[in-house]
Design an enzyme around this catalytic site. Structure first.
Site: not given
Ligand code: SAH
Length: 542
Positions: A55, A77, A192
């Site tokens: 991704d 995406k 998100m």
């Molecule tokens: N599976 C992922 C989440 C996927 S949804 C997890 O466990 O982290 C995607 C969301 O994750 C983003 O919109 C944001 O809210 C968060 N996210 C992922 N990486 C991030 C990062 N490095 N810093 C801040 N938010 C992050």
């Protein structure tokens, strides 16, 4: 990153040897962004994968773990790039797994937290495909931790709610859900839904949460681009109005611990964007050291290492290397080039005979040791008199037969000096450096679009090739050099030399950069060229 896992790899040789021939899909969590937060098992899966489906959020550096020839499929995406639909992703995973491949589905954070990993696992299970889940460090907890916020703390709370903010609070079902979250005690972490932050925080207040509840937004957590804003439930939406995804929001009294616990943003190079010009083979070490100090370091490939142009001459010299008394290695590239050919010719390390080995600088010496050869002499500087002094401690240099594998077109001066002092030196082109034209890591694009605070040069050719790329230079860009030879080239090319390493190796360069950005002890203004780090906390001292 290389090297730090070697011992564990030895202990943990195999992932499912039985399954290798049957096809399996690993749903692997890539962690929040810092590549070192990938799990050891995740890395093993990547190294063995025939197919990697990834991704946007997962760090592209991970793809360097892929074996040559592995299929790398971007699944989405990101605006402007074609991404696969969920049905297409499922079909791809199932199809490749059924055809006997080892497939990795790499997802940001943890694969089962809001990543649709659950749906993909169900699809694999329904299709009768073998699969395993490799959990990852989720951004829900890591982003808070990197911003100095423990999600639970005995003095504050013992409950943690993680929720997605992507549902519109105006919908009746969602509205009830947000109200229920607000009524649950403890820390709340939102993933998100940044665009709905205002509506969600209003909903929380309507449902009875105190408007003064501390809140924080953390963007690009665990990477050098991390940004944090803090406020309260009442004003966090306006404080963070300019914030773009990816970000998490944290609500709860634990946010108040941040001034004391924000360790990451206090690292000496935090907030500094540093472009590292090195060949892909070499950049990793410098980048990982800078990142460990908090910098947003990225690679700008400007040169590439290629095999010796006169292959035959080099092979013949290597074949007769046992006939020399000493081999003098002056770079890690020379070590790599030499041993690659040596082990093509010979099966047995003893074929090198009684040759003694000299290595200029600690990195070159370390690389030789990685081939299980001891280094007899280790002059620190790439200067003939230093090298001779070191050799003379061991032996008489008069008529000493020395082999010097080096870069094509490297300075002759070392050979001349050693010869003048009585040694018999055979120098041979072991490799050559050529301009890199492919922007594999996207570093050149980043430099164009986002600029940098600092750019590092570790050889004359990196400086020459950087100038040849003719990129627009961001205002205030500083230039760092690994030593006087590189500095001279830089000045000739019209580049300022703002930093020069006192010790001419990667660690020396890193130390010089840290010194450059360090606040003067007398509390006077910082280096005038330094821009303040975005969203950085004030220093602990001031
Ligand atoms: N599976 C992922 C989440 C996927 S949804 C997890 O466990 O982290 C995607 C969301 O994750 C983003 O919109 C944001 O809210 C968060 N996210 C992922 N990486 C991030 C990062 N490095 N810093 C801040 N938010 C992050």
């Amino acid at each position: 990153m290389e090297g730090c896992f070697t011992r564990l790899d030895l202990l943990e040789k195999s992932l499912h040897p039985l399954r290798m021939s049957h096809g399996i899909c690993y749903l692997v969590g890539a962690g929040p962004g810092d590549p070192l937060l990938l799990t050891l098992k995740g890395r093993q899966c990547l190294e063995r994968a025939d197919v990697i489906v990834y991704d946007y959020l997962s760090n592209p550096v991970f793809l360097n773990f892929a074996k040559p020839g592995a299929r790398l499929q971007f699944a989405g995406k990101k605006a402007g790039q074609h991404s696969l639909s969920q049905a297409e992703i499922n079909a791809l995973l199932i199809g490749e797994t059924k055809s006997g491949k080892t497939v990795v589905r790499l997802k940001g954070g943890d694969p089962y937290l809001f990543g649709r990993g659950g749906e993909e696992a169900s699809a694999l299970a329904e299709a009768g495909c073998a699969f395993e889940v490799v959990p990852g460090v989720t951004s829900a907890i890591a982003a808070a931790a990197y911003a100095g916020i423990p999600v639970t703390h005995r003095d504050h709370n013992t409950v943690l709610t993680i929720f997605t903010g992507h549902e519109d609070p105006a919908n009746s079902g969602a509205s009830e859900k947000y109200a229920a979250i607000a009524r649950t005690p403890g820390t709340k972490v939102m993933l998100m839904g940044l665009r709905q932050l205002e509506a969600i925080t209003e909903k929380f207040q309507e449902a009875g949460m105190a408007p003064e509840t501390p809140a924080a937004l953390v963007r690009w957590a665990s990477t050098g681009r991390q940004e944090t804003v803090t406020g309260t439930l009442r004003d966090i939406a306006s404080q963070g109005a300019a914030f773009q995804p990816p970000a998490v929001a944290v609500f709860g009294s634990v946010v108040a611990l941040r001034p004391q616990l924000a360790w990451f943003e206090k690292l000496p190079l935090f907030g500094k964007r540093i472009a590292v010009t090195r060949s892909p083979e070499q950049a990793g070490d410098l980048i990982s050291q800078l990142r460990a100090l908090g910098a947003d370091a990225f690679e700008m490939p400007t040169i590439r290492i290629e095999p010796a142009p006169d292959k035959r001459e080099f092979y013949e010299t290597v074949a007769y290397s046992h006939s020399y008394e000493w081999i003098l290695f002056t770079s890690t590239n020379a070590v790599e080039a030499f041993f690659k050919v040596f082990y093509e010719i010979y099966q047995d390390a003893r074929s090198l005979g009684a040759v003694r080995i000299a290595a200029v600088g600690p990195e070159t010496a370390e690389r030789i040791r990685s081939y299980r050869f001891q280094v007899d002499v280790q002059p620190e500087k790439y200067v003939a008199t230093e090298i001779l002094k070191a050799l003379q401690k061991e032996t008489s240099v008069e008529n000493l037969k020395i082999l010097l594998p080096r870069a094509e077109g490297a300075r002759e001066i070392l050979v001349q000096e050693l010869t003048r002092l009585g040694a018999i030196v055979d120098d041979v082109s072991a490799y050559r450096t050529v301009p890199e034209t492919v922007d594999v890591s996207g570093g050149i694009r980043r430099f164009r679009e986002e600029g940098a605070d600092l750019i590092t040069f570790t050889s004359s050719s990196t400086a020459e090739n950087f100038v040849a790329l003719d990129l627009p230079r961001p205002p205030g860009l500083c230039h760092a050099s690994i030593g006087p030879v590189t500095s001279k080239t830089m000045k000739n090319l019209g580049l300022s030399v703002d930093i020069e390493a006192r010790e001419h190796h990667v660690a020396g360069l890193v130390a010089a950069i840290v010194k450059f950005y360090a606040k003067p002890a007398d509390g006077s203004a910082e280096n005038p060229k330094v821009r303040p780090a975005n969203g950085a906390l004030p220093d602990a001292e001031g």
